[in-house]
Design a protein around this motif. Structure first.
Motif, PDB file in Angstrom:
ATOM      1  N   ASP A 171      25.672   0.036   1.263  1.00 20.67           N
ATOM      2  CA  ASP A 171      24.993   1.320   1.089  1.00 20.67           C
ATOM      3  C   ASP A 171      25.538   2.379   2.048  1.00 20.67           C
ATOM      4  O   ASP A 171      25.284   3.572   1.869  1.00 20.67           O
ATOM      5  CB  ASP A 171      23.490   1.158   1.275  1.00 20.67           C
ATOM      6  N   GLU A 172      26.288   1.947   3.076  1.00 18.73           N
ATOM      7  CA  GLU A 172      26.987   2.847   3.993  1.00 18.73           C
ATOM      8  C   GLU A 172      28.410   2.320   4.154  1.00 18.73           C
ATOM      9  O   GLU A 172      28.811   1.852   5.217  1.00 18.73           O
ATOM     10  CB  GLU A 172      26.260   2.902   5.338  1.00 18.73           C
ATOM     11  N   PRO A 173      29.209   2.389   3.072  1.00 21.82           N
ATOM     12  CA  PRO A 173      30.536   1.763   3.066  1.00 21.82           C
ATOM     13  C   PRO A 173      31.551   2.507   3.929  1.00 21.82           C
ATOM     14  O   PRO A 173      31.364   3.674   4.277  1.00 21.82           O
ATOM     15  CB  PRO A 173      30.935   1.820   1.591  1.00 21.82           C
ATOM     16  N   ASP A 174      32.642   1.807   4.233  1.00 21.39           N
ATOM     17  CA  ASP A 174      33.763   2.423   4.942  1.00 21.39           C
ATOM     18  C   ASP A 174      34.482   3.428   4.052  1.00 21.39           C
ATOM     19  O   ASP A 174      35.068   4.392   4.542  1.00 21.39           O
ATOM     20  CB  ASP A 174      34.770   1.347   5.388  1.00 21.39           C
ATOM     21  N   GLU A 175      34.461   3.179   2.753  1.00 20.80           N
ATOM     22  CA  GLU A 175      35.149   4.047   1.793  1.00 20.80           C
ATOM     23  C   GLU A 175      34.399   4.043   0.478  1.00 20.80           C
ATOM     24  O   GLU A 175      33.861   3.012   0.070  1.00 20.80           O
ATOM     25  CB  GLU A 175      36.580   3.550   1.575  1.00 20.80           C
ATOM     26  N   LYS A 176      34.392   5.209  -0.185  1.00 22.98           N
ATOM     27  CA  LYS A 176      33.795   5.345  -1.515  1.00 22.98           C
ATOM     28  C   LYS A 176      34.855   5.887  -2.462  1.00 22.98           C
ATOM     29  O   LYS A 176      35.587   6.813  -2.098  1.00 22.98           O
ATOM     30  CB  LYS A 176      32.624   6.333  -1.511  1.00 22.98           C
ATOM     31  N   ARG A 177      34.919   5.312  -3.667  1.00 22.68           N
ATOM     32  CA  ARG A 177      35.785   5.844  -4.729  1.00 22.68           C
ATOM     33  C   ARG A 177      34.898   6.115  -5.933  1.00 22.68           C
ATOM     34  O   ARG A 177      34.068   5.275  -6.274  1.00 22.68           O
ATOM     35  CB  ARG A 177      36.881   4.847  -5.068  1.00 22.68           C
ATOM     36  N   ARG A 178      35.113   7.276  -6.582  1.00 22.31           N
ATOM     37  CA  ARG A 178      34.201   7.691  -7.642  1.00 22.31           C
ATOM     38  C   ARG A 178      34.914   8.223  -8.887  1.00 22.31           C
ATOM     39  O   ARG A 178      34.727   9.377  -9.271  1.00 22.31           O
ATOM     40  CB  ARG A 178      33.240   8.758  -7.116  1.00 22.31           C
ATOM     41  N   PRO A 179      35.720   7.390  -9.585  1.00 27.50           N
ATOM     42  CA  PRO A 179      36.206   7.829 -10.894  1.00 27.50           C
ATOM     43  C   PRO A 179      35.008   8.024 -11.836  1.00 27.50           C
ATOM     44  O   PRO A 179      33.888   7.616 -11.504  1.00 27.50           O
ATOM     45  CB  PRO A 179      37.082   6.665 -11.357  1.00 27.50           C
ATOM     46  N   PRO A 180      35.195   8.602 -13.007  1.00 29.67           N
ATOM     47  CA  PRO A 180      34.080   8.790 -13.935  1.00 29.67           C
ATOM     48  C   PRO A 180      33.330   7.478 -14.207  1.00 29.67           C
ATOM     49  O   PRO A 180      33.951   6.428 -14.396  1.00 29.67           O
ATOM     50  CB  PRO A 180      34.759   9.283 -15.219  1.00 29.67           C
ATOM     51  N   MET A 181      32.015   7.532 -14.162  1.00 24.50           N
ATOM     52  CA  MET A 181      31.121   6.412 -14.501  1.00 24.50           C
ATOM     53  C   MET A 181      31.335   5.182 -13.614  1.00 24.50           C
ATOM     54  O   MET A 181      30.949   4.079 -13.973  1.00 24.50           O
ATOM     55  CB  MET A 181      31.265   6.019 -15.973  1.00 24.50           C
ATOM     56  N   THR A 182      31.969   5.363 -12.457  1.00 20.61           N
ATOM     57  CA  THR A 182      32.394   4.259 -11.601  1.00 20.61           C
ATOM     58  C   THR A 182      32.004   4.534 -10.155  1.00 20.61           C
ATOM     59  O   THR A 182      32.204   5.636  -9.663  1.00 20.61           O
ATOM     60  CB  THR A 182      33.931   4.101 -11.653  1.00 20.61           C
ATOM     61  N   GLN A 183      31.466   3.503  -9.488  1.00 14.82           N
ATOM     62  CA  GLN A 183      31.248   3.576  -8.053  1.00 14.82           C
ATOM     63  C   GLN A 183      31.913   2.361  -7.430  1.00 14.82           C
ATOM     64  O   GLN A 183      31.608   1.228  -7.797  1.00 14.82           O
ATOM     65  CB  GLN A 183      29.762   3.553  -7.711  1.00 14.82           C
TER      66      GLN A 183
END
Length: 124
Positions: free
Chosen positions: A15-27
């Motif tokens: 819930d507090e990640p080192d990195e977030k990636r957010r392509p469409p409809m994707t976490q």
């Protein structure tokens, strides 16, 4: 094969990640512990790799190998050679590079992966 060992006592929250990636409809939420990268992948209903993640990685099929466990939802994976399987909550899985995948039904798909998290859904 030697056992995997760790040196430090560590804990991190997805819930507090080192990195977030957010392509469409994707976490994609990524944490690194003891030199190992782990990921929580969340795909919304209607998600399909060739319509979402492909828009940021620009390959014809997913070129990442996966090893993980599904904790919610259902995902169908189809290899470029035509092999196909469906993954359900509670399933552990391995998927070789060269595939498409899509969420089945109206539920959100959630999985945790250990092999692909360092690179999955990273823009080129």
């Amino acid at each position: 094969m030697p056992a995997v060992t760790v040196k430090d006592l560590e804990s991190k929250s997805f819930d507090e990640p080192d990195e977030k990636r957010r392509p469409p409809m994707t976490q994609v939420d990524v944490v690194t512990l003891g030199g190992t990268t782990l990921g929580r992948f969340t795909f919304e209903p209607g998600w399909r790799w060739s319509e979402t993640v492909k828009t940021v990685v620009h390959t014809d099929s997913c070129q990442i190998s996966h090893l993980g466990v599904c904790v919610a939802g259902t995902l169908t994976v189809e290899l470029v050679d035509g092999g196909r399987m469906t993954i359900h909550a509670g399933d552990a899985y391995s998927i070789p590079a060269g595939h498409d995948a899509w969420v089945e039904g109206s539920g959100t798909y959630v999985c945790y992966e250990v092999m692909s998290a360092a690179e999955y859904a990273k823009p080129e």
